[in-house]
Design a protein around this motif. Structure first.
Motif, PDB file in Angstrom:
ATOM      1  N   UNK A   1      46.374  26.603  51.156  1.00 28.71           N
ATOM      2  CA  UNK A   1      45.864  27.463  50.087  1.00 28.71           C
ATOM      3  C   UNK A   1      46.925  27.584  48.981  1.00 28.71           C
ATOM      4  N   UNK A   2      46.470  27.505  47.722  1.00 30.45           N
ATOM      5  CA  UNK A   2      47.409  27.902  46.653  1.00 30.45           C
ATOM      6  C   UNK A   2      46.790  29.056  45.882  1.00 30.45           C
ATOM      7  N   UNK A   3      47.638  29.911  45.444  1.00 29.57           N
ATOM      8  CA  UNK A   3      47.196  31.156  44.813  1.00 29.57           C
ATOM      9  C   UNK A   3      46.614  30.865  43.434  1.00 29.57           C
ATOM     10  N   UNK A   4      45.532  31.596  43.078  1.00 26.48           N
ATOM     11  CA  UNK A   4      44.972  31.510  41.722  1.00 26.48           C
ATOM     12  C   UNK A   4      45.485  32.709  40.938  1.00 26.48           C
ATOM     13  N   UNK A   5      46.116  32.427  39.800  1.00 28.57           N
ATOM     14  CA  UNK A   5      46.580  33.510  38.935  1.00 28.57           C
ATOM     15  C   UNK A   5      45.484  33.778  37.914  1.00 28.57           C
ATOM     16  N   UNK A   6      44.948  34.990  37.917  1.00 31.15           N
ATOM     17  CA  UNK A   6      43.788  35.291  37.074  1.00 31.15           C
ATOM     18  C   UNK A   6      44.140  36.300  35.982  1.00 31.15           C
ATOM     19  N   UNK A   7      43.701  36.000  34.764  1.00 29.59           N
ATOM     20  CA  UNK A   7      43.817  37.000  33.695  1.00 29.59           C
ATOM     21  C   UNK A   7      42.892  38.166  34.028  1.00 29.59           C
ATOM     22  N   UNK A   8      43.301  39.381  33.650  1.00 28.80           N
ATOM     23  CA  UNK A   8      42.501  40.531  34.057  1.00 28.80           C
ATOM     24  C   UNK A   8      41.276  40.758  33.178  1.00 28.80           C
ATOM     25  N   UNK A   9      40.418  39.754  33.055  1.00 31.70           N
ATOM     26  CA  UNK A   9      39.165  39.949  32.320  1.00 31.70           C
ATOM     27  C   UNK A   9      38.202  40.727  33.218  1.00 31.70           C
ATOM     28  N   UNK A  10      37.166  41.281  32.591  1.00 37.41           N
ATOM     29  CA  UNK A  10      36.188  42.052  33.360  1.00 37.41           C
ATOM     30  C   UNK A  10      35.599  41.202  34.488  1.00 37.41           C
ATOM     31  N   UNK A  11      35.317  39.954  34.138  1.00 33.80           N
ATOM     32  CA  UNK A  11      34.688  39.050  35.108  1.00 33.80           C
ATOM     33  C   UNK A  11      35.622  38.754  36.282  1.00 33.80           C
ATOM     34  N   UNK A  12      36.898  38.496  35.971  1.00 36.71           N
ATOM     35  CA  UNK A  12      37.872  38.195  37.033  1.00 36.71           C
ATOM     36  C   UNK A  12      38.138  39.404  37.921  1.00 36.71           C
ATOM     37  N   UNK A  13      38.155  40.584  37.290  1.00 36.53           N
ATOM     38  CA  UNK A  13      38.371  41.808  38.080  1.00 36.53           C
ATOM     39  C   UNK A  13      37.203  41.994  39.042  1.00 36.53           C
ATOM     40  N   UNK A  14      35.994  41.725  38.543  1.00 38.40           N
ATOM     41  CA  UNK A  14      34.807  41.836  39.390  1.00 38.40           C
ATOM     42  C   UNK A  14      34.864  40.824  40.539  1.00 38.40           C
ATOM     43  N   UNK A  15      35.285  39.615  40.206  1.00 37.07           N
ATOM     44  CA  UNK A  15      35.405  38.570  41.239  1.00 37.07           C
ATOM     45  C   UNK A  15      36.419  38.999  42.310  1.00 37.07           C
ATOM     46  N   UNK A  16      37.518  39.596  41.877  1.00 42.53           N
ATOM     47  CA  UNK A  16      38.544  40.042  42.833  1.00 42.53           C
ATOM     48  C   UNK A  16      38.034  41.216  43.669  1.00 42.53           C
ATOM     49  N   UNK A  17      37.265  42.107  43.062  1.00 41.74           N
ATOM     50  CA  UNK A  17      36.689  43.224  43.818  1.00 41.74           C
ATOM     51  C   UNK A  17      35.751  42.679  44.894  1.00 41.74           C
ATOM     52  N   UNK A  18      34.961  41.672  44.528  1.00 44.92           N
ATOM     53  CA  UNK A  18      34.050  41.077  45.521  1.00 44.92           C
ATOM     54  C   UNK A  18      34.842  40.374  46.611  1.00 44.92           C
ATOM     55  N   UNK A  19      35.937  39.732  46.224  1.00 45.68           N
ATOM     56  CA  UNK A  19      36.786  39.066  47.223  1.00 45.68           C
ATOM     57  C   UNK A  19      37.344  40.104  48.204  1.00 45.68           C
ATOM     58  N   UNK A  20      37.791  41.236  47.678  1.00 47.21           N
ATOM     59  CA  UNK A  20      38.300  42.307  48.555  1.00 47.21           C
ATOM     60  C   UNK A  20      37.196  42.797  49.494  1.00 47.21           C
ATOM     61  N   UNK A  21      35.999  43.022  48.920  1.00 48.97           N
ATOM     62  CA  UNK A  21      34.889  43.529  49.737  1.00 48.97           C
ATOM     63  C   UNK A  21      34.513  42.562  50.853  1.00 48.97           C
ATOM     64  N   UNK A  22      34.711  41.262  50.584  1.00 50.69           N
ATOM     65  CA  UNK A  22      34.304  40.306  51.618  1.00 50.69           C
ATOM     66  C   UNK A  22      35.490  39.846  52.475  1.00 50.69           C
ATOM     67  N   UNK A  23      36.614  40.567  52.379  1.00 44.30           N
ATOM     68  CA  UNK A  23      37.683  40.332  53.351  1.00 44.30           C
ATOM     69  C   UNK A  23      38.810  39.426  52.908  1.00 44.30           C
ATOM     70  N   UNK A  24      38.918  39.159  51.586  1.00 44.04           N
ATOM     71  CA  UNK A  24      40.068  38.389  51.094  1.00 44.04           C
ATOM     72  C   UNK A  24      41.217  39.325  50.731  1.00 44.04           C
ATOM     73  N   UNK A  25      42.388  38.740  50.621  1.00 43.79           N
ATOM     74  CA  UNK A  25      43.526  39.468  50.056  1.00 43.79           C
ATOM     75  C   UNK A  25      43.557  39.228  48.557  1.00 43.79           C
ATOM     76  N   UNK A  26      43.928  40.257  47.792  1.00 40.12           N
ATOM     77  CA  UNK A  26      44.108  40.121  46.341  1.00 40.12           C
ATOM     78  C   UNK A  26      45.378  40.872  45.949  1.00 40.12           C
ATOM     79  N   UNK A  27      46.290  40.194  45.257  1.00 35.57           N
ATOM     80  CA  UNK A  27      47.468  40.886  44.723  1.00 35.57           C
ATOM     81  C   UNK A  27      47.131  41.378  43.321  1.00 35.57           C
ATOM     82  N   UNK A  28      47.613  42.565  42.975  1.00 35.73           N
ATOM     83  CA  UNK A  28      47.244  43.169  41.686  1.00 35.73           C
ATOM     84  C   UNK A  28      48.383  44.030  41.150  1.00 35.73           C
ATOM     85  N   UNK A  29      48.423  44.190  39.807  1.00 38.31           N
ATOM     86  CA  UNK A  29      49.503  44.996  39.225  1.00 38.31           C
ATOM     87  C   UNK A  29      49.218  46.483  39.355  1.00 38.31           C
TER      88      UNK A  29
END
Ligand code: TXA
Ligand code: MG
Length: 335
Positions: A1-29
């Protein structure tokens, strides 16, 4: 796995929230340091935090939620009137912000988040990206600092990539953490509140809001807790870290490649002189405002390794309340 660095757009934040809800890890500021998040409702993701960090699984995590989240709905136990009054006073004053409160856990808060303890650390960060992510996630997010166990906490997305880039799928970018060192931790488990980790919010500020004295340091006995920020050696780069006053500097034998970080005129002058006698040296001078030093502290500690200094010498911080966070992190880094 390599980490995806995402700009904090509304869409990316939503994608990360869904990732958290479905059991992924997400690093955030956050406004303190970057966190490595897992939804508390996803036990294998919470386990994944300990694996990714290399952290002992009995060390408790802090649960984060957005402003307006109702912690009292089973996540924490505020049935004690004394505790409830203290909790409300402090959260009203300091949330969202760099304050973590240790309170009895509620039934909904899983034991794997709390390291098996009946208490839990809760925090409502101020950083807009953290707020948006937590709001979209809807459940508390367990998040220690996004570094390997015992190492320096990350204050940039790039630090997360270098620490955890192979074990974490996403990191959200965001404005530079305004505080730069971890949140102040106050335990409300006993009648007398306890400062477990100093930070930007001082014991004096807590005392002013509660109108009572705050004890400093961990409790002995039943309410004694395991917490990694409390280990003597922590926040450590590979380089040797020294804390010296201007007066001590000249007499101290130092490695031939040394970075100096200070603020007073006398320290900077001595560091320049001392550095001149070494093979390789550099002197970083700064304003001497504790908040500015907090904001940059982990950058300097990280530079010590990135630039392969053998040693980094910090000026001894004054013994004043607003310096307690810096003094604490430096002491552990130098251990
Ligand atoms: O600023 C912060 O607090 C950052 C950001 C990401 O929010 N988080 C952070 O987490 O510093 P971590 O895990 O690196 O440090 C949390 C500290 C640890 O020393 C942990 O043991 C302590 O809080 N802690 C958590 N729950 C506790 C509890 N129930 N009792 C005592 N200490 C607790
Ligand atoms: Mg940490």
């Amino acid at each position: 796995m390599t980490i995806k660095v995402l700009e904090p757009t509304e869409l990316n934040i939503l994608q990360c929230a869904q990732a958290l809800q479905s059991g992924s890890l997400v690093a955030f500021p956050t406004e303190t340091v970057f966190g490595l998040g897992a939804a508390v409702t996803q036990p294998s993701a919470v386990e994944g935090i300990f694996r990714a960090k290399g952290r002992p699984s009995n060390h408790p995590l802090i649960a984060h939620a957005h402003t307006g989240f109702d912690w009292a709905e089973g996540w924490i136990d505020l049935s004690s009137a004394r505790l409830k009054a203290q909790f409300l006073a402090l959260t009203q004053q300091f949330w969202p912000g760099p304050l973590t409160l240790i309170v009895p856990k509620g039934d909904k808060m899983p034991l794997n988040v709390t390291g098996g303890q009946r208490s839990v650390g809760v925090r409502c960060p101020q950083h807009p990206v953290a707020q948006a992510l937590l709001k979209a996630t809807g459940v508390p997010v367990a998040a220690p600092s996004a570094n390997r166990f015992g190492k320096v906490s990350p204050t940039r997305a790039a630090h997360v990539v270098s620490e955890l880039g192979v074990s974490v799928p996403y990191v959200l970018e965001g404005d530079i953490p305004e505080v730069g060192i971890e949140s102040t931790i106050v335990s409300l488990l006993d009648e007398t509140p306890r400062l477990l980790r100093p930070g930007r919010i001082t014991a004096q500020q807590i005392e002013a809001v509660l109108g009572q004295a705050v004890a400093v340091g961990p409790a002995a006995g039943e309410n004694a807790v395991r917490f990694s920020g409390g280990l003597e050696k922590h926040y450590s780069p590979d380089a040797k870290v020294c804390i010296l006053s201007a007066e001590q500097l000249m007499a101290e034998p130092l490695p031939s490649s040394t970075l100096f970080v200070g603020w007073s005129d006398s320290f900077i002058e001595q560091a320049n002189q001392k550095g001149g006698q070494l093979q390789n040296s550099s002197v970083v001078s700064n304003s001497g405002l504790p908040a500015e030093i907090e904001q940059n502290l982990y950058i300097w500690l990280r530079q010590a390794d990135e630039q392969q200094w053998d040693c980094v010498v910090f000026e001894q911080p004054p013994a004043l309340p607003e310096w307690a966070g810096v003094a604490d992190r430096l002491r552990r880094a130098a251990w």
